[in-house]
Design a protein around this motif. Structure first.
Motif, PDB file in Angstrom:
ATOM      1  N   THR A  27       1.312  12.965  -6.511  1.00 49.52           N
ATOM      2  CA  THR A  27       0.136  12.099  -6.683  1.00 49.52           C
ATOM      3  C   THR A  27      -0.472  11.646  -5.361  1.00 49.52           C
ATOM      4  OG1 THR A  27       1.210  11.255  -8.686  1.00 49.52           O
ATOM      5  CG2 THR A  27      -0.688  10.038  -7.918  1.00 49.52           C
ATOM      6  N   ILE A  28       0.366  11.447  -4.349  1.00 45.33           N
ATOM      7  CA  ILE A  28      -0.078  10.759  -3.124  1.00 45.33           C
ATOM      8  C   ILE A  28      -1.274  11.432  -2.449  1.00 45.33           C
ATOM      9  CG2 ILE A  28       1.475  11.868  -1.419  1.00 45.33           C
ATOM     10  CD1 ILE A  28       2.040   8.842  -0.525  1.00 45.33           C
ATOM     11  N   LYS A  29      -1.359  12.760  -2.557  1.00 42.62           N
ATOM     12  CA  LYS A  29      -2.469  13.487  -1.900  1.00 42.62           C
ATOM     13  C   LYS A  29      -3.814  13.336  -2.605  1.00 42.62           C
ATOM     14  CE  LYS A  29      -0.655  17.777  -3.908  1.00 42.62           C
ATOM     15  NZ  LYS A  29       0.756  17.911  -3.926  1.00 42.62           N
ATOM     16  N   TYR A  30      -3.822  12.604  -3.747  1.00 42.15           N
ATOM     17  CA  TYR A  30      -5.074  12.377  -4.483  1.00 42.15           C
ATOM     18  C   TYR A  30      -5.505  10.906  -4.459  1.00 42.15           C
ATOM     19  CZ  TYR A  30      -3.846  16.981  -6.278  1.00 42.15           C
ATOM     20  OH  TYR A  30      -3.499  18.317  -6.363  1.00 42.15           O
ATOM     21  N   ILE A  31      -4.751  10.058  -3.721  1.00 42.21           N
ATOM     22  CA  ILE A  31      -5.049   8.621  -3.731  1.00 42.21           C
ATOM     23  C   ILE A  31      -6.120   8.304  -2.683  1.00 42.21           C
ATOM     24  CG2 ILE A  31      -4.110   6.278  -3.536  1.00 42.21           C
ATOM     25  CD1 ILE A  31      -1.376   7.440  -4.338  1.00 42.21           C
ATOM     26  N   THR A  32      -7.364   8.306  -3.127  1.00 38.30           N
ATOM     27  CA  THR A  32      -8.484   7.897  -2.264  1.00 38.30           C
ATOM     28  C   THR A  32      -8.611   6.376  -2.331  1.00 38.30           C
ATOM     29  OG1 THR A  32      -9.935   8.367  -4.133  1.00 38.30           O
ATOM     30  CG2 THR A  32      -9.763  10.072  -2.451  1.00 38.30           C
ATOM     31  N   ASP A  33      -9.573   5.818  -1.569  1.00 35.97           N
ATOM     32  CA  ASP A  33      -9.691   4.359  -1.470  1.00 35.97           C
ATOM     33  C   ASP A  33     -10.045   3.679  -2.790  1.00 35.97           C
ATOM     34  OD1 ASP A  33      -9.016   4.420   1.191  1.00 35.97           O
ATOM     35  OD2 ASP A  33     -11.079   4.535   1.894  1.00 35.97           O
ATOM     36  N   ASP A  34     -10.632   4.431  -3.734  1.00 34.84           N
ATOM     37  CA  ASP A  34     -11.017   3.827  -5.013  1.00 34.84           C
ATOM     38  C   ASP A  34     -10.017   4.118  -6.137  1.00 34.84           C
ATOM     39  OD1 ASP A  34     -11.710   6.501  -4.826  1.00 34.84           O
ATOM     40  OD2 ASP A  34     -13.301   6.353  -6.304  1.00 34.84           O
ATOM     41  N   LYS A  35      -8.887   4.745  -5.791  1.00 36.29           N
ATOM     42  CA  LYS A  35      -7.872   5.091  -6.799  1.00 36.29           C
ATOM     43  C   LYS A  35      -6.679   4.132  -6.712  1.00 36.29           C
ATOM     44  CE  LYS A  35      -9.771   9.156  -8.079  1.00 36.29           C
ATOM     45  NZ  LYS A  35     -11.153   8.902  -7.688  1.00 36.29           N
ATOM     46  N   GLU A  36      -6.162   3.755  -7.887  1.00 39.08           N
ATOM     47  CA  GLU A  36      -5.003   2.847  -7.941  1.00 39.08           C
ATOM     48  C   GLU A  36      -3.876   3.518  -8.725  1.00 39.08           C
ATOM     49  OE1 GLU A  36      -3.881  -1.732  -9.291  1.00 39.08           O
ATOM     50  OE2 GLU A  36      -5.935  -1.000  -9.565  1.00 39.08           O
ATOM     51  N   VAL A  37      -2.685   3.504  -8.133  1.00 39.02           N
ATOM     52  CA  VAL A  37      -1.516   4.131  -8.769  1.00 39.02           C
ATOM     53  C   VAL A  37      -0.362   3.135  -8.782  1.00 39.02           C
ATOM     54  CG1 VAL A  37       0.204   5.968  -8.570  1.00 39.02           C
ATOM     55  CG2 VAL A  37      -2.177   6.475  -8.112  1.00 39.02           C
ATOM     56  N   LYS A  38       0.233   2.935  -9.967  1.00 41.70           N
ATOM     57  CA  LYS A  38       1.379   2.033 -10.078  1.00 41.70           C
ATOM     58  C   LYS A  38       2.479   2.677 -10.911  1.00 41.70           C
ATOM     59  CE  LYS A  38      -0.716  -2.273  -8.926  1.00 41.70           C
ATOM     60  NZ  LYS A  38      -0.645  -3.712  -9.072  1.00 41.70           N
ATOM     61  N   PHE A  39       3.707   2.215 -10.684  1.00 38.48           N
ATOM     62  CA  PHE A  39       4.872   2.765 -11.389  1.00 38.48           C
ATOM     63  C   PHE A  39       5.588   1.641 -12.136  1.00 38.48           C
ATOM     64  CE2 PHE A  39       3.896   5.864  -8.228  1.00 38.48           C
ATOM     65  CZ  PHE A  39       4.293   7.087  -8.772  1.00 38.48           C
ATOM     66  N   ILE A  40       5.977   1.954 -13.391  1.00 38.34           N
ATOM     67  CA  ILE A  40       6.665   0.972 -14.234  1.00 38.34           C
ATOM     68  C   ILE A  40       7.994   1.557 -14.694  1.00 38.34           C
ATOM     69  CG2 ILE A  40       6.556  -0.344 -16.393  1.00 38.34           C
ATOM     70  CD1 ILE A  40       3.306   0.564 -15.675  1.00 38.34           C
TER      71      ILE A  40
END
Length: 577
Positions: A336-349
């Motif tokens: 996922t990390i290579k797709y995280i632009t400034d407007d993208k939010e990623v969280k883990f549960i």
């Protein structure tokens, strides 16, 4: 006979090649793009984005990320590129991302909009035929289940989940009987197609793939049924199986429930919760949580991540709280990390132990489930920090360097520039927290997190406590250092000891005419948050830390010289030979 059989094989292979050639008429990108003029592509994109001429090039505001300055450019070959988020591609990629269409639907869109009617529709007709067959079979399975429920027959698997009739109808859930599809379609229309899709297997005998299973129809983003998932009702068989890969179905490219989520939010999805299985999605939907999808397994592919980011800017990855869940989460993070632009939010549960979304939502209310997600969701960078910090047992300089290098590799992969900057700041905070001393109750009570500069801390500790002594025999590298900051600290230390300054407050006049008086005064007032009992401990820890860094650099230089000498020796030997 052998020759005849060989000839038949050759003829069949030639037929297959011809069929593949016909299928690839539409599937081949270059064939489609070669039929479109560059000016038509430019005008088409310009209608949507409004290009502005900057120098010799035309730029536009990128539609794929939050773009304040125009960073989207289209070149003479019809290829677009964004300097902000890194998205790139041809007209097909643009339509797929902008209109949120599948590959085949984007080609249909191009044919209609650019009026390329010379291309044939045979390939699409074959697709629609498979969709039609799956739709018919899905209704057979669904009717089986509805009749089963009407007759008051109970299925243990469904009883445990308490799915309502509306939920069962919404997902068109069904049940399969022994060789039902084989018996209905054998020697009839569509039997070849059913064999190709894999609904019927041919080994020694013909058999239904989904015998005695609860059936979950899998849809693409347009609502066409592209395959099935089956949960076994027998103990001897594999618990879950999916349709075989075909032209219309690729397990790694599908997200179960995405069509339903997109439909519910009318293409404006605020967030997506990604879970592991079909039953998780259905149980969450049953409790009115309408934003969950499933990856059809633990591993999440690049294609699925791209697909998620096509429809939302916020992804919540949900995993079981065990070793398998932790490993799966870290693998997902790497993808996922290579797709995280400034407007993208990623969280883990991570759910409570021994719980999955299906079991957990059936024990708690919708409010409690969503509240748990809100409180327990971790940022993607926290996951990286925790993963590597738990691997480190000794908190020495070498492990610090290992930790920083590992995390820096991840930070470099982040395409968002602001995101990179903030993750680096978080890294510095983490290093200070985890590695700086790794001792309990060192600092005074302070609710706000602060960035601790080791050099400032060292100077402030000494100026505020000039009675502190240094044994330079222990810190030999520090004493010999040519670094300006370290030299300044040693000269300050020597000055205080020669002039017997045991209190800065009483001896302020000694420094008044000195070059760095203002800085020294600032450091005297500097709040370093260290408790009095721990001043000596912290002071010596910083000295050790600095000394180790210098020692490590010295070794690195010596190793380089040693390696260079070895290379020279090898070259001399080669020349002599």
């Amino acid at each position: 006979m052998k020759n005849l059989l060989q000839k038949e094989k050759i003829v069949n292979l030639q037929k297959k090649k011809k069929n593949n050639m016909n299928e690839n008429i539409i599937y081949n990108k270059s064939n489609i793009i070669s039929n479109i003029n560059y000016y038509d592509i430019f005008n088409f994109i310009n209608e949507k984005l409004n290009f502005k001429k900057i120098g010799n090039y035309y730029f536009a505001i990128c539609p794929f990320h939050i773009d304040k300055k125009p960073s989207f450019i289209l070149n003479k070959n019809g290829i677009y590129y964004c300097f902000g988020c890194g998205s790139k591609g041809n007209i097909i990629n643009f339509i797929m991302n902008y209109e949120k269409l599948s590959y085949i639907d984007s080609i249909k869109y191009i044919i209609n909009n650019f009026k390329i009617y010379n291309l044939k529709y045979k390939y699409f007709n074959r697709y629609s035929l498979y969709y039609k067959i799956n739709y018919i079979i899905s209704n057979i399975y669904h009717n089986n289940l509805m009749n089963y429920i009407k007759n008051n027959n109970k299925i243990h698997y469904l009883e445990n989940r308490n799915w309502s009739i509306n939920t069962i109808k919404h997902f068109n859930i069904g049940i399969s009987y022994k060789n039902q599809i084989l018996n209905i379609f054998k020697n009839k229309k569509y039997f070849k197609e059913i064999l190709y899709i894999g609904l019927v297997n041919k080994n020694l005998k013909y058999n239904d793939l989904f015998n005695f299973r609860i059936i979950f129809p899998i849809k693409n983003i347009n609502g066409n049924i592209i395959g099935f998932g089956g949960r076994s009702l027998l103990k001897n068989k594999l618990k879950y199986i999916n349709s075989k890969n075909s032209i219309i179905f690729r397990k790694n490219n599908v997200l179960f429930g995405l069509f339903e989520v997109n439909l519910h939010f009318n293409k404006n999805i605020p967030k997506i919760l990604l879970v592991e299985g079909y039953s998780d999605v259905i149980s969450l939907f049953n409790k009115k949580i309408f934003y969950s999808v499933s990856s059809l397994g633990t591993s999440v592919t690049d294609f699925q991540i791209k697909l998620l980011f096509k429809y939302t800017n916020k992804i919540l990855f949900c995993f079981d709280n065990d070793n398998a869940g932790n490993k799966a989460a870290f693998k997902t993070l790497i993808n996922t990390i290579k797709y995280i632009t400034d407007d993208k939010e990623v969280k883990f549960i991570f759910l409570p132990k021994n719980e999955d979304p299906d079991s957990f939502i059936n024990k708690v209310t919708k409010y409690k489930f969503e509240n748990f997600i809100l409180k327990n969701s971790k940022n993607f960078y926290d996951l990286i920090f925790n993963y590597y910090s738990t691997k480190i047992k000794k908190f020495d300089i070498f492990n610090k360097i290992y930790f920083i290098n590992k995390i820096n590799k991840f930070i470099k992969l982040i395409p968002g520039n602001l995101m990179k900057l903030f993750v680096r700041k978080e890294l510095i905070k983490k290093i200070n927290k985890i590695f700086f001393l790794n001792r309990k109750n060192i600092y005074k009570n302070n609710n706000n997190e602060c960035y601790i500069n080791q050099f400032k801390l060292l100077i402030s500790l000494f100026i505020q406590n000039t009675y502190l002594n240094i044994d330079f025999n222990k810190y030999n590298e520090l004493y010999k250092s040519k670094n300006f900051k370290i030299k300044f600290f040693i000269s300050l230390y020597k000055f205080c000891k020669i002039n017997k300054i045991n209190s800065f407050k009483k001896n302020i006049l000694f420094f008044k005419n000195k070059k760095y008086y203002n800085f020294i005064l600032k450091m005297y007032k500097y709040n370093n948050l260290i408790k009095k009992d721990n001043i000596y401990l912290v002071f010596n820890d910083i000295l050790k830390w600095l000394n180790n860094i210098l020692f490590y650099k010295k070794i690195k230089k010596l190793l380089k010289i040693y390696n260079n000498i070895n290379i020279l020796k090898k070259n001399i030997l080669k020349i002599k030979k």
